[in-house]
Design a protein around this motif. Structure first.
Motif, PDB file in Angstrom:
ATOM      1  N   ILE A  77      12.467  -5.862  -4.744  1.00 46.64           N
ATOM      2  CA  ILE A  77      12.692  -4.433  -5.289  1.00 46.64           C
ATOM      3  C   ILE A  77      11.219  -3.965  -5.684  1.00 46.64           C
ATOM      4  N   VAL A  78      11.069  -2.681  -4.844  1.00 46.88           N
ATOM      5  CA  VAL A  78       9.840  -2.168  -4.885  1.00 46.88           C
ATOM      6  C   VAL A  78      10.220  -0.585  -5.810  1.00 46.88           C
ATOM      7  N   MET A  79       9.417  -0.639  -6.664  1.00 45.18           N
ATOM      8  CA  MET A  79       9.587   0.658  -7.377  1.00 45.18           C
ATOM      9  C   MET A  79       8.594   1.831  -6.924  1.00 45.18           C
ATOM     10  N   GLY A  96      11.787  -7.206 -13.176  1.00 45.08           N
ATOM     11  CA  GLY A  96      11.856  -8.230 -11.895  1.00 45.08           C
ATOM     12  C   GLY A  96      11.392  -7.386 -10.789  1.00 45.08           C
ATOM     13  N   ALA A  97      10.959  -6.144 -10.655  1.00 49.34           N
ATOM     14  CA  ALA A  97      10.215  -5.364  -9.483  1.00 49.34           C
ATOM     15  C   ALA A  97       9.261  -6.320  -8.980  1.00 49.34           C
ATOM     16  N   LYS A  98       9.149  -6.207  -7.848  1.00 46.30           N
ATOM     17  CA  LYS A  98       7.669  -6.952  -7.186  1.00 46.30           C
ATOM     18  C   LYS A  98       6.586  -6.158  -6.944  1.00 46.30           C
ATOM     19  N   ASP A  99       6.752  -4.823  -6.802  1.00 43.15           N
ATOM     20  CA  ASP A  99       5.580  -4.040  -6.629  1.00 43.15           C
ATOM     21  C   ASP A  99       6.081  -2.539  -6.916  1.00 43.15           C
ATOM     22  N   ARG A 109       0.689   2.788   2.323  1.00 49.57           N
ATOM     23  CA  ARG A 109       1.119   2.036   1.321  1.00 49.57           C
ATOM     24  C   ARG A 109       2.742   1.725   1.008  1.00 49.57           C
ATOM     25  N   VAL A 110       3.589   2.399   1.632  1.00 49.22           N
ATOM     26  CA  VAL A 110       4.867   2.098   1.619  1.00 49.22           C
ATOM     27  C   VAL A 110       5.172   0.912   2.516  1.00 49.22           C
ATOM     28  N   LEU A 111       4.517   1.035   3.548  1.00 55.02           N
ATOM     29  CA  LEU A 111       4.718  -0.228   4.564  1.00 55.02           C
ATOM     30  C   LEU A 111       4.154  -1.299   4.040  1.00 55.02           C
ATOM     31  N   GLU A 112       2.870  -1.254   3.432  1.00 59.22           N
ATOM     32  CA  GLU A 112       2.115  -2.332   3.101  1.00 59.22           C
ATOM     33  C   GLU A 112       2.874  -3.225   1.693  1.00 59.22           C
ATOM     34  N   ALA A 113       3.242  -2.428   0.848  1.00 58.02           N
ATOM     35  CA  ALA A 113       4.276  -2.769  -0.128  1.00 58.02           C
ATOM     36  C   ALA A 113       5.491  -3.527   0.305  1.00 58.02           C
TER      37      ALA A 113
END
Length: 119
Positions: A77-79, A96-99, A109-113
């Motif tokens: 999960i990316v917040m 528990g979110a990862k980034d 930035r969206v794609l990088e995360a």
């Protein structure tokens, strides 16, 4: 191709994220406008990754992260947060979110995360 669930109460924000992801080869398998729907769709579709807004009606993103992680401890999960939500982002990471990515979204930035979290 990674399957993505996009969660945000703002239709415009979901459209922006969907556009960025689909142009870069990701498959958007669902969209939710609150945490309750996000958990339901996650359980039904088992996406590879979720982009999760923090502030939403009915159930916020932090509670949704907790419920998704309880259902699937390996969930990725990316917040997505607005400026000034750092403490909530930290709560989400603890849940528990990862980034996280900050609005307004920048495509790179969206794609990088997403790439980082998918490993």
């Amino acid at each position: 191709m990674a399957r993505v669930l996009i969660v945000d109460d703002a239709t415009f924000m979901r459209m922006m994220v969907k556009d960025i992801l689909e142009k870069n080869g990701y498959e958007v398998i669902g969209e939710a406008n609150n945490g309750i729907k996000a958990v339901e769709i996650y359980k039904a579709e088992n996406p590879d990754i979720v982009t999760m807004d923090i502030t939403m009606p009915e159930m916020d993103g932090i509670e949704a992260v907790k419920q998704i992680k309880a259902f699937d401890p390996s969930a990725k999960i990316v917040m997505c947060s607005a400026m000034g939500q750092q403490s909530m982002v930290m709560d989400a990471i603890k849940a528990g979110a990862k980034d996280f990515i900050v609005k307004p979204f920048q495509a790179d930035r969206v794609l990088e995360a997403i790439k980082k979290v998918l490993g």
